[in-house]
Design an enzyme around this catalytic site. Structure first.
Site, PDB file in Angstrom:
ATOM      1  N   CYS A   1       1.160  -1.317   0.462  1.00 23.25           N
ATOM      2  CA  CYS A   1      -0.054  -0.082  -0.169  1.00 23.25           C
ATOM      3  C   CYS A   1       0.948   0.915   0.042  1.00 23.25           C
ATOM      4  O   CYS A   1       2.005   0.690   0.515  1.00 23.25           O
ATOM      5  CB  CYS A   1      -0.495  -0.259   1.262  1.00 23.25           C
ATOM      6  SG  CYS A   1      -2.674  -1.161   0.798  1.00 23.25           S
TER       7      CYS A   1
ATOM      8  N   CYS B   1      -3.661   0.338  -3.348  1.00 26.98           N
ATOM      9  CA  CYS B   1      -4.342   0.948  -1.640  1.00 26.98           C
ATOM     10  C   CYS B   1      -3.594   1.415  -1.179  1.00 26.98           C
ATOM     11  O   CYS B   1      -2.155   2.031  -1.687  1.00 26.98           O
ATOM     12  CB  CYS B   1      -4.380  -0.461  -1.165  1.00 26.98           C
ATOM     13  SG  CYS B   1      -2.784  -1.630  -0.447  1.00 26.98           S
TER      14      CYS B   1
END
Ligand code: 2NF
Length: 274
Positions: free
Chosen positions: A81, A163
């Site tokens: 992420c 993400c």
């Protein structure tokens, strides 16, 4: 069923890259053994076969996302992420940025993007061979050609998997910094038929047409845009205050994804002087 009686059709685009299969295999080993050895489990032989099987002996104007599913499965990769970097009209600068920031990834820093970047490929329904003479040009021949469908498919997966905080490097020195028509072409229920408004140029912006629509709200918290200037072109065509950037902000707000924008972000600006 073969050998064929007639030569393959002549298309308007460049033919397959010579030694395509060898390059794919070599890049796969380079990536998995030298660049990212933590991915050592990837089976380059299978990846090479899945890649060519996706388009060989098939009509090069009817390529589909489905054709690439096995290749996608074999090259699945988890990107941490907060580390995805998208780009549009800024290929060199974006890749310079991730070369310096090794913790950040563009699509071309992932296995599948690294393998395919800059290559060309197509086959023919009547032959087991690759067509090294010519391939369909996405604008002059057909949109659903093996190369365009491939980039749309892998760009979609790259965006779906992103993400946290994600970034995009945009080129503020060209007129099409962000192509709103690309976005509306995608939202058009008649997609992938050509947009009536802008039949040609609206196709040529994967970021606006594919990637922003496949970021997952809830997974992606914010898109940070860096609008860079003077990367080949007039000094400042668009900035963060331009209506074209408002279009991007609006599309993201409808999708519940926050948006920030900064002109000439210093860590990237600095690289333009290198
Ligand atoms: O070749 C690549 N590495 C590539 C191609 C398409 C899309 C990478 N992407 C991914 C990247 F990850 C970026 O995040 O999409 C984003 C960049 O795509 P973009 O279309 O927004 O950016 P451009 O600078 O306009 O184009 C990138 C390259 O793709 C070609 C174009 O000629 C340029 O070489 N391209 C764009 N659309 C098409 C199409 N429909 C296309 N080639 C074939 N068919």
């Amino acid at each position: 069923m073969w050998p064929r009686a007639t030569p393959p059709r002549a298309w308007n685009g460049t033919g397959s890259t010579p030694h395509f299969s060898e390059i794919v295999l070599g890049r796969c080993f380079t990536y998995t053994q030298l660049l990212r050895p933590e991915l050592g489990h990837a089976d380059c032989g299978q990846i090479g076969k899945a890649f060519t099987n996706a388009f060989l002996s098939k009509d090069p104007c009817h390529s589909s996302e489905q054709d690439y599913q096995l290749l996608l499965k074999l090259t699945s990769q988890t990107i941490p992420c907060h580390s995805s970097v998208f780009w549009s009209k800024s290929t060199q600068l974006a890749h310079l940025y991730t070369r310096v920031r090794q913790d950040m990834f563009t699509l071309e820093d992932t296995l599948i993007g690294y393998i395919a970047d800059g290559l060309n490929w197509c086959g023919d329904a009547g032959s087991y061979e690759m067509n090294y003479q010519s391939c369909p040009h996405w604008r002059k021949d057909c949109i659903n050609n093996p190369v365009s469908v491939f980039w749309d498919t892998v760009s979609k997966r790259f965006a779906e998997n992103a993400c946290g905080e994600v970034q995009v490097v945009l080129n503020g020195s060209v007129s099409n910094t962000f192509d709103k028509n690309s976005a509306s072409a995608y939202l058009n229920p008649h997609w992938p038929r050509r947009s009536v408004l802008n039949p040609v140029s609206s196709m040529n912006n994967t970021f606006g047409r594919v990637e922003i629509h496949n970021l997952h709200p809830g997974k992606v918290s914010v898109l940070k845009a860096w609008v860079m200037h003077d990367i080949g072109g007039v000094y400042s065509y668009h900035t963060c205050s331009s209506p074209i950037i408002d279009d991007l902000k609006f599309i993201l707000s409808k999708r519940n994804i926050s948006f920030t924008c900064e002109d000439d972000y210093r860590p990237i600006k600095f690289l333009q002087c290198v």
